[in-house]
Design a protein around this motif. Structure first.
Motif, PDB file in Angstrom:
ATOM      1  N   ILE A 163       0.825  -1.211   0.000  1.00 18.17           N
ATOM      2  CA  ILE A 163       0.000   0.000   0.000  1.00 18.17           C
ATOM      3  C   ILE A 163       0.860   1.261   0.000  1.00 18.17           C
ATOM      4  O   ILE A 163       0.334   2.372  -0.061  1.00 18.17           O
ATOM      5  CB  ILE A 163      -0.985   0.035   1.179  1.00 18.17           C
ATOM      6  CG1 ILE A 163      -0.250   0.155   2.526  1.00 18.17           C
ATOM      7  CG2 ILE A 163      -1.895  -1.188   1.150  1.00 18.17           C
ATOM      8  CD1 ILE A 163      -1.178   0.475   3.689  1.00 18.17           C
ATOM      9  N   ALA A 164       2.176   1.087   0.076  1.00 19.54           N
ATOM     10  CA  ALA A 164       3.127   2.193  -0.087  1.00 19.54           C
ATOM     11  C   ALA A 164       2.793   3.372   0.825  1.00 19.54           C
ATOM     12  O   ALA A 164       2.626   3.205   2.025  1.00 19.54           O
ATOM     13  CB  ALA A 164       3.201   2.587  -1.558  1.00 19.54           C
ATOM     14  N   SER A 165       2.630   4.567   0.259  1.00 17.88           N
ATOM     15  CA  SER A 165       2.510   5.767   1.092  1.00 17.88           C
ATOM     16  C   SER A 165       1.210   5.876   1.870  1.00 17.88           C
ATOM     17  O   SER A 165       1.088   6.753   2.729  1.00 17.88           O
ATOM     18  CB  SER A 165       2.710   7.021   0.241  1.00 17.88           C
ATOM     19  OG  SER A 165       4.072   7.168  -0.088  1.00 17.88           O
ATOM     20  N   ILE A 166       0.245   5.008   1.615  1.00 15.43           N
ATOM     21  CA  ILE A 166      -0.927   4.955   2.495  1.00 15.43           C
ATOM     22  C   ILE A 166      -0.482   4.568   3.908  1.00 15.43           C
ATOM     23  O   ILE A 166      -1.161   4.858   4.893  1.00 15.43           O
ATOM     24  CB  ILE A 166      -1.987   3.990   1.928  1.00 15.43           C
ATOM     25  CG1 ILE A 166      -2.480   4.498   0.557  1.00 15.43           C
ATOM     26  CG2 ILE A 166      -3.169   3.837   2.866  1.00 15.43           C
ATOM     27  CD1 ILE A 166      -3.424   3.547  -0.160  1.00 15.43           C
ATOM     28  N   SER A 192      -2.131  -8.161   7.720  1.00 14.72           N
ATOM     29  CA  SER A 192      -1.215  -7.112   7.271  1.00 14.72           C
ATOM     30  C   SER A 192       0.187  -7.317   7.824  1.00 14.72           C
ATOM     31  O   SER A 192       0.378  -7.824   8.924  1.00 14.72           O
ATOM     32  CB  SER A 192      -1.759  -5.741   7.662  1.00 14.72           C
ATOM     33  OG  SER A 192      -3.014  -5.503   7.041  1.00 14.72           O
ATOM     34  N   ARG A 193       1.173  -6.870   7.049  1.00 18.44           N
ATOM     35  CA  ARG A 193       2.575  -7.046   7.390  1.00 18.44           C
ATOM     36  C   ARG A 193       3.333  -5.723   7.181  1.00 18.44           C
ATOM     37  O   ARG A 193       2.922  -4.891   6.387  1.00 18.44           O
ATOM     38  CB  ARG A 193       3.217  -8.127   6.514  1.00 18.44           C
ATOM     39  CG  ARG A 193       2.485  -9.472   6.533  1.00 18.44           C
ATOM     40  CD  ARG A 193       2.755 -10.250   7.797  1.00 18.44           C
ATOM     41  NE  ARG A 193       2.111 -11.559   7.784  1.00 18.44           N
ATOM     42  CZ  ARG A 193       0.974 -11.829   8.426  1.00 18.44           C
ATOM     43  NH1 ARG A 193       0.349 -10.904   9.138  1.00 18.44           N
ATOM     44  NH2 ARG A 193       0.444 -13.046   8.367  1.00 18.44           N
ATOM     45  N   ILE A 194       4.462  -5.610   7.893  1.00 16.71           N
ATOM     46  CA  ILE A 194       5.351  -4.464   7.688  1.00 16.71           C
ATOM     47  C   ILE A 194       6.507  -4.919   6.818  1.00 16.71           C
ATOM     48  O   ILE A 194       7.389  -5.661   7.268  1.00 16.71           O
ATOM     49  CB  ILE A 194       5.903  -3.909   9.019  1.00 16.71           C
ATOM     50  CG1 ILE A 194       4.770  -3.557   9.971  1.00 16.71           C
ATOM     51  CG2 ILE A 194       6.787  -2.697   8.766  1.00 16.71           C
ATOM     52  CD1 ILE A 194       3.957  -2.368   9.570  1.00 16.71           C
ATOM     53  N   ASN A 195       6.490  -4.525   5.559  1.00 19.01           N
ATOM     54  CA  ASN A 195       7.528  -4.838   4.577  1.00 19.01           C
ATOM     55  C   ASN A 195       7.397  -6.264   4.042  1.00 19.01           C
ATOM     56  O   ASN A 195       6.960  -7.187   4.739  1.00 19.01           O
ATOM     57  CB  ASN A 195       8.945  -4.628   5.130  1.00 19.01           C
ATOM     58  CG  ASN A 195       9.353  -3.166   5.063  1.00 19.01           C
ATOM     59  OD1 ASN A 195       9.135  -2.502   4.063  1.00 19.01           O
ATOM     60  ND2 ASN A 195       9.936  -2.675   6.143  1.00 19.01           N
ATOM     61  N   ALA A 240       7.403   5.334   5.990  1.00 18.63           N
ATOM     62  CA  ALA A 240       6.976   6.095   4.814  1.00 18.63           C
ATOM     63  C   ALA A 240       6.134   5.280   3.856  1.00 18.63           C
ATOM     64  O   ALA A 240       5.328   5.843   3.111  1.00 18.63           O
ATOM     65  CB  ALA A 240       8.194   6.647   4.070  1.00 18.63           C
ATOM     66  N   GLY A 241       6.320   3.932   3.855  1.00 20.83           N
ATOM     67  CA  GLY A 241       5.576   3.179   2.853  1.00 20.83           C
ATOM     68  C   GLY A 241       5.751   1.686   2.893  1.00 20.83           C
ATOM     69  O   GLY A 241       5.689   1.035   1.854  1.00 20.83           O
ATOM     70  N   GLY A 242       5.956   1.094   4.060  1.00 22.09           N
ATOM     71  CA  GLY A 242       6.329  -0.305   4.106  1.00 22.09           C
ATOM     72  C   GLY A 242       5.220  -1.327   4.211  1.00 22.09           C
ATOM     73  O   GLY A 242       5.482  -2.517   4.094  1.00 22.09           O
ATOM     74  N   ILE A 243       3.981  -0.911   4.421  1.00 18.68           N
ATOM     75  CA  ILE A 243       2.932  -1.887   4.768  1.00 18.68           C
ATOM     76  C   ILE A 243       2.425  -2.664   3.547  1.00 18.68           C
ATOM     77  O   ILE A 243       2.215  -2.097   2.478  1.00 18.68           O
ATOM     78  CB  ILE A 243       1.757  -1.186   5.471  1.00 18.68           C
ATOM     79  CG1 ILE A 243       2.199  -0.693   6.859  1.00 18.68           C
ATOM     80  CG2 ILE A 243       0.544  -2.103   5.598  1.00 18.68           C
ATOM     81  CD1 ILE A 243       1.152   0.087   7.613  1.00 18.68           C
TER      82      ILE A 243
END
Length: 533
Positions: free
Chosen positions: A85-88, A218-221, A259-262
């Motif tokens: 989802i980047a910058s979201i 959901s995950r981080i990176n 900044a955009g890892g999710i």
């Protein structure tokens, strides 16, 4: 943040035979025709897979997947397919700071150096006066995308190294003077969250945001994806902005996750939208409500802080989408559509672009996740849903955004023709190729190596494995670097300046195409030869 108009219409996308909408259940009456519309968007803009979720008045009324996870493979997209989802992601970072503010552990008005005493910007006044809120609102004086090469494409720098190098990233505007989108200050916000909470950013978001909201997938990176996470979309791009979209490798912003890892799904993002539209309430009502963050913090996150100039629409067909006001709050864009306030954000990633849009007055939220670098697709779907619920007259949003895409591509073609017309193709380099070969150093990025290879000069960014390419002579002492990874779409002019003794004094770079993503901030580099290397 990737540019959203990088696309040409192609007839080469092969649709999987089962490419109709997935996730059972009829769509609510206002959007009864949405399935057909999304399929038309996929076909028009060559998007292999799209996932959509719609929330209305506290209920998730639609979660659907369309198309396939990767072109040429049969696995379908559904409401649980994970996308970058980047910058979201920035909205989650803002929410994390709000939770800490509600707990009295920080204030958004705190100076950054109150929490990170070692923090430095290139200007002493900016360093002293930078507040936590300033990290979120794109008004620091940094230029568009400045510093992004410290983590985009993925680099070997740690998060603290990225932030320490901010001391040398040039400031091109006045502090709080104007809007210029940046990503690098979210790395600072990440370190503030970690310092104040005592937790890694990923752990904090997982435990304090994902878990209570119900975002269990959901995950981080991408490097946090588990072997069991098989339902993941592949990003797609057009190498050289031409031809059919091809899969691109997954990318991780491990050094700037905030900044955009999710990575998330339409189903999980629907839960996020429900909580946002409920003013931060997780359950209950009134004084007994369980909250993620306070009503006060929500108001501030959604309040316009940095005005953004409203420009004429790219094409007349988009006049209806032009806002009356536009700005940026604390990690949210704020504007209006047909008299109603919108709170929204887009996200761009190699091969994936997405948009989340909230209409608080209507209790409406829509998220569109896509697996191709074409913002026209998520906009055409989003606007169709908005029109359905605001009762707007019919607009052919597919045709409108297609016209904008064609105009952007035409402008890029015209720009290239101007370069060709100005080129002296008979000119020769001033030096033998070995005269350009050296290690060059930029104050904020670090070392870039130019070396002789079997086919001529090659360029390699020392901390960015993907930025390796071949230098082709353009004219005089200017070359074009053609990156080996053609899906980057970021070829750049490389200008060597010579001193009075005929030795290279400085190297400057600039992207060849105006369609190149702004995060390739080559133009901010000031490369000089390193003595003895």
């Amino acid at each position: 943040m990737r540019k959203s108009t990088i696309v040409l219409v192609s007839l080469l996308l092969l649709f999987h035979p089962g490419a109709h909408a997935r996730d059972a259940g009829d769509a609510p009456a206002p959007i009864a025709g949405l399935d057909a519309h999304v399929e038309a968007v996929r076909k028009r803009f060559d998007v292999p897979g799209i996932a959509v979720a719609v929330v209305k008045d506290g209920e998730v009324v639609l979660v659907r997947g369309y198309g396939v996870r990767e072109t040429g493979k049969p696995e379908p997209v559904d409401g649980d397919t994970l996308f970058a989802i980047a910058s979201i992601t920035k909205g989650f970072t803002s929410a994390a700071l709000s939770i800490l503010a509600d707990e009295g552990k920080l204030s958004l008005d705190d100076r950054v150096i109150d929490h990170l005493p070692w923090f430095r910007m290139a200007d002493a006044y900016v360093t002293r006066e930078m507040r936590v809120r300033d990290l979120l609102v794109h008004r620091s004086g940094l230029g568009l995308g400045a510093g992004d090469l410290l983590f985009w494409p993925p680099t070997q720098y740690a998060t603290r190294e990225v932030v320490e190098r901010l001391a040398h990233v040039p400031i091109s505007g006045g502090f709080r003077e104007r809007y210029a989108y940046d990503n690098v200050l979210y790395a600072v916000a990440q370190l503030v969250i970690e310092e104040v909470s005592g937790q890694a950013y990923a752990d904090f978001v997982q435990q304090r945001l994902f878990a209570p909201v119900g975002m269990h997938a959901s995950r981080i990176n991408s490097d946090a994806l588990r072997p069991s996470d098989r339902n993941v979309a592949s990003g797609h791009a057009r190498p050289g902005f031409e031809g059919a979209p091809v899969p691109v490798p997954r990318m991780a912003w491990a050094n700037n996750s905030a900044a955009g890892g999710i990575y998330s799904s339409a189903r999980d993002m629907a839960q996020w939208m429900r909580v946002q539209l409920a003013g931060g309430v997780l359950s209950g009502e009134g004084d007994s409500a369980t909250r993620l963050f306070s009503e006060k913090r929500q108001r501030e996150m959604w309040s316009l802080v940095t005005p953004i100039t409203i420009r004429p629409p790219a094409v007349p067909e988009l006049a209806a989408a032009t806002p009356q006001f536009y700005g940026y709050g604390e990690a949210w864009s704020v504007s209006d559509y047909r008299g109603r306030k919108l709170v929204w954000h887009t996200g761009g990633w190699p091969g994936m672009v997405s948009r989340l849009t909230l209409v608080p007055e209507l209790g409406l939220g829509v998220v569109v996740l896509t697996s191709q670098e074409v913002g026209a697709a998520f906009n055409a779907v989003t606007m169709q849903v908005l029109d359905a619920y605001v009762g707007a007259p019919p607009t052919d949003w597919i045709a409108a955004y297609a016209a904008a895409v064609e105009k952007a591509r035409g402008g890029a073609d015209d720009d290239w023709q101007k370069h060709l017309a100005a080129r002296d193709a008979t000119s020769k380099p001033s030096l033998p190729l070995r005269g350009y070969a050296a290690t060059y150093r930029d104050p904020w990025y670090g070392d870039v190596v130019v070396a002789e290879g079997r086919k001529g000069l090659e360029m390699r960014f020392s901390k960015t494995p993907q930025l390796a390419g071949t230098l082709e002579h353009w004219q005089h002492d200017t070359f074009i670097v053609r990156w080996h990874d053609r899906a980057l779409n970021a070829d750049a002019f490389v200008d060597f300046s010579l001193d009075h003794d005929g030795k290279v004094r400085e190297v400057r770079m600039e992207a060849v195409s105006p369609l190149t993503d702004f995060s390739f901030d080559f133009h901010d580099l000031r490369l000089v030869p390193v003595a003895g290397k």
